[in-house]
Design a protein around this motif. Structure first.
Motif, PDB file in Angstrom:
ATOM      1  N   LEU A   1       5.432 -13.127  -3.961  1.00 57.51           N
ATOM      2  CA  LEU A   1       5.583 -11.676  -3.985  1.00 57.51           C
ATOM      3  C   LEU A   1       5.712 -11.173  -5.417  1.00 57.51           C
ATOM      4  CD1 LEU A   1       5.917  -9.024  -2.431  1.00 57.51           C
ATOM      5  CD2 LEU A   1       8.386  -9.461  -2.400  1.00 57.51           C
TER       6      LEU A   1
ATOM      7  N   PHE B   1       7.269  -0.281   2.379  1.00 58.80           N
ATOM      8  CA  PHE B   1       6.584  -1.473   1.879  1.00 58.80           C
ATOM      9  C   PHE B   1       7.334  -2.680   2.441  1.00 58.80           C
ATOM     10  CE2 PHE B   1       6.005  -5.006  -1.003  1.00 58.80           C
ATOM     11  CZ  PHE B   1       4.693  -4.920  -1.423  1.00 58.80           C
TER      12      PHE B   1
ATOM     13  N   TRP C   1       7.191  -7.012   3.710  1.00 61.22           N
ATOM     14  CA  TRP C   1       6.522  -8.312   3.608  1.00 61.22           C
ATOM     15  C   TRP C   1       7.247  -9.307   4.492  1.00 61.22           C
ATOM     16  CZ3 TRP C   1      10.062  -6.760   0.020  1.00 61.22           C
ATOM     17  CH2 TRP C   1      11.081  -7.647  -0.314  1.00 61.22           C
TER      18      TRP C   1
ATOM     19  N   GLY D   1      -1.016 -11.749  -3.023  1.00 54.00           N
ATOM     20  CA  GLY D   1      -0.546 -10.815  -2.013  1.00 54.00           C
ATOM     21  C   GLY D   1      -1.685 -10.202  -1.237  1.00 54.00           C
TER      22      GLY D   1
ATOM     23  N   GLU E   1      -2.487  -7.542   1.953  1.00 54.47           N
ATOM     24  CA  GLU E   1      -1.938  -6.500   2.816  1.00 54.47           C
ATOM     25  C   GLU E   1      -2.665  -6.479   4.166  1.00 54.47           C
ATOM     26  OE1 GLU E   1      -1.807  -1.618   3.014  1.00 54.47           O
ATOM     27  OE2 GLU E   1      -2.247  -2.599   1.107  1.00 54.47           O
TER      28      GLU E   1
ATOM     29  N   THR F   1       1.768  -8.600   3.226  1.00 58.54           N
ATOM     30  CA  THR F   1       2.502  -7.344   3.112  1.00 58.54           C
ATOM     31  C   THR F   1       2.003  -6.376   4.178  1.00 58.54           C
ATOM     32  OG1 THR F   1       0.980  -6.343   1.501  1.00 58.54           O
ATOM     33  CG2 THR F   1       2.795  -7.682   0.631  1.00 58.54           C
TER      34      THR F   1
END
Length: 221
Positions: free
Chosen positions: A6, A96, A98, A153, A155, A189
């Protein structure tokens, strides 16, 4: 301590991750280049409790810093489109999240090409396999795509056809896609608008807790 993946994702995607409190306006060439879907993201911010990074194109750093001086991130957001030279562009804000441990929900989708029959336009934006649930006749029910922002990362995005909502498909797709992202060595994420209660429930059920982190941006809807 942040998970290393992250930390590397935020440092790469935004330009740096702060070592101290406050709002840090940083320059990144990524903000001046097309993102995963071919569209610009001229301002992206991620905020943890007590600190935030606002990433903008190199040629807009000084203008944004002048506007940001003395303001909290949320109070700065309405002025961002003008500060980055795109006064007519919309702003976005939300949670946000994760996960390092997706919920152990059973797989429900199959990975297929984004050019497959009957897929909605938003899934066709992806350049790699997407995760799809179809009915017995091959009709589209739900799908998920992975936005590979960088090596560290990725998404997740998910959507369900109106007629198929309420079956728990979205949460299972998110958990399934998150496991694939972790297998690829990245951290998954999940972002959603503040007012999107349904998306928040999906995130929680899939193993993406609300840690009080937020994200803001200037980009097309």
């Amino acid at each position: 301590m942040l998970d290393r993946r992250l930390f590397l994702h935020l440092a790469t995607w935004l330009g740096q991750w702060p070592a101290g409190p406050g709002v840090h306006v940083v320059r990144s060439h990524r903000r001046a280049r097309p993102a995963w879907d071919g569209r610009l993201r001229p301002a992206i911010a991620v905020a943890a409790p007590g600190c935030a990074v606002l990433s903008v194109p190199p040629d807009r750093v000084e203008a944004v810093r002048a506007v940001a001086r003395g303001r909290p991130l949320a109070g700065l957001v309405p002025a961002l489109p003008t500060a980055v030279g795109l006064p007519d562009w919309p702003t976005h804000g939300g949670a946000f999240r994760w996960s390092l441990a997706p919920a152990p929900l059973p797989d429900v989708g199959e990975w297929s090409a984004p050019t497959g029959p009957g897929l909605p336009p938003w899934l066709r934006l992806f350049d790699r396999e997407v995760l799809v649930v179809r009915d017995a006749d091959g009709g589209y029910l739900a799908g998920a795509g992975i936005k590979r922002h960088d090596a560290h990362g990725h998404e997740l995005a998910v959507g369900t056809a109106p007629a198929a909502r309420g079956r728990g498909l979205a949460r299972r797709l998110v958990a399934q896609a998150a496991r694939r992202v972790l297998d690829e060595g990245a951290v998954p994420t999940y972002l959603h608008d503040f007012g999107n209660a349904a998306s928040a429930r999906v995130a929680e059920a899939a193993g993406f807790p609300d840690r009080g982190w937020t994200s803001y941006g200037v980009f097309p809807s």
